[in-house]
Design a protein around this motif. Sequence first.
Motif, PDB file in Angstrom:
ATOM      1  N   GLU A  65     -34.397 -33.444 -84.569  1.00  0.00           N
ATOM      2  CA  GLU A  65     -34.944 -34.583 -85.300  1.00  0.00           C
ATOM      3  C   GLU A  65     -33.848 -35.486 -85.848  1.00  0.00           C
ATOM      4  O   GLU A  65     -34.065 -36.694 -86.032  1.00  0.00           O
TER       5      GLU A  65
ATOM      6  N   TRP B 273     -38.541 -39.569 -90.112  1.00  0.00           N
ATOM      7  CA  TRP B 273     -38.297 -38.305 -89.417  1.00  0.00           C
ATOM      8  C   TRP B 273     -39.495 -37.932 -88.551  1.00  0.00           C
ATOM      9  O   TRP B 273     -40.636 -38.091 -88.954  1.00  0.00           O
ATOM     10  N   LYS B 274     -39.233 -37.404 -87.365  1.00  0.00           N
ATOM     11  CA  LYS B 274     -40.289 -36.962 -86.460  1.00  0.00           C
ATOM     12  C   LYS B 274     -39.996 -35.544 -85.987  1.00  0.00           C
ATOM     13  O   LYS B 274     -38.836 -35.169 -85.813  1.00  0.00           O
ATOM     14  N   ASP B 275     -41.056 -34.788 -85.781  1.00  0.00           N
ATOM     15  CA  ASP B 275     -40.885 -33.396 -85.366  1.00  0.00           C
ATOM     16  C   ASP B 275     -41.251 -33.184 -83.899  1.00  0.00           C
ATOM     17  O   ASP B 275     -41.630 -32.092 -83.496  1.00  0.00           O
TER      18      ASP B 275
END
Length: 249
Positions: free
Chosen positions: A54, A47-49
């Motif tokens: 996302e 997961w990336k913010d």
Amino acid sequence: MTRVQQMSLNYHFRVEQEVGSSAYAFFGFNGTAGVWRILALKEAGGWKDRTTVEDMDLSVRASLKAWKFVYVGAIEVKSELPSTFKAFRYQQHRWSCGPANLFRKMFMEIIRSQRVSLWKKVHVIYSFFFVRKIIAHTGTFLFYCVVIPTCVFFPEIVIPKWALLYIPAIITILNAIETPRSIHLVFFWVLFENVMSMHRTKGTLIGLFEAGGRVNEWVVTEKRGDALLKSKDNISPATKKSRFSVFRE
């Protein structure tokens, strides 16, 4: 409010998601009611913010790693929709700004990907992002909120009948046909979508050009919180989402 949202969501789930799954095309994970393989999460980078979407970010990166998604429409789970215009407006800003910003950040990553075919690269860039996430919002706003009103004040500007009536009618029918119980609300749905096109266009431009301070704005969608109190028999189709799973051959 929720009945109008139901018309758009039913089209999204029963048409866009079903087609994307059956064709093993790029698939936008909706963030809930899904089953992921741990290996898929790891290979995609987790997961990336970096954007406000996302879930879509992760699903596109997983697709670039050759993972495929299966949409299972027969399995339904409860979901709650925003019941006020303010809450819905903030939600739609996030849903329009995020994909446009993700497109900006992933364009070269998609081009350089070695795991997918040229055809799928064209599909995700042109169809998944450019048409559905950018043109759909800006085109709707410019045509219905700018071009048509301008014709009222300048009669010499003539719009072909096929553009003024036929195409909009077909689009409206395709969106409404999956929700027959709300067919009588289609007029209000058209007005509602035209109003929202302005907010979506604004969000799209903010995300695409990273303009202003709302690019990564995250406002939790306000809901009444009573979805879990309703029995299964009283849940309308608008409050249901179908599950999906992800795998790789």
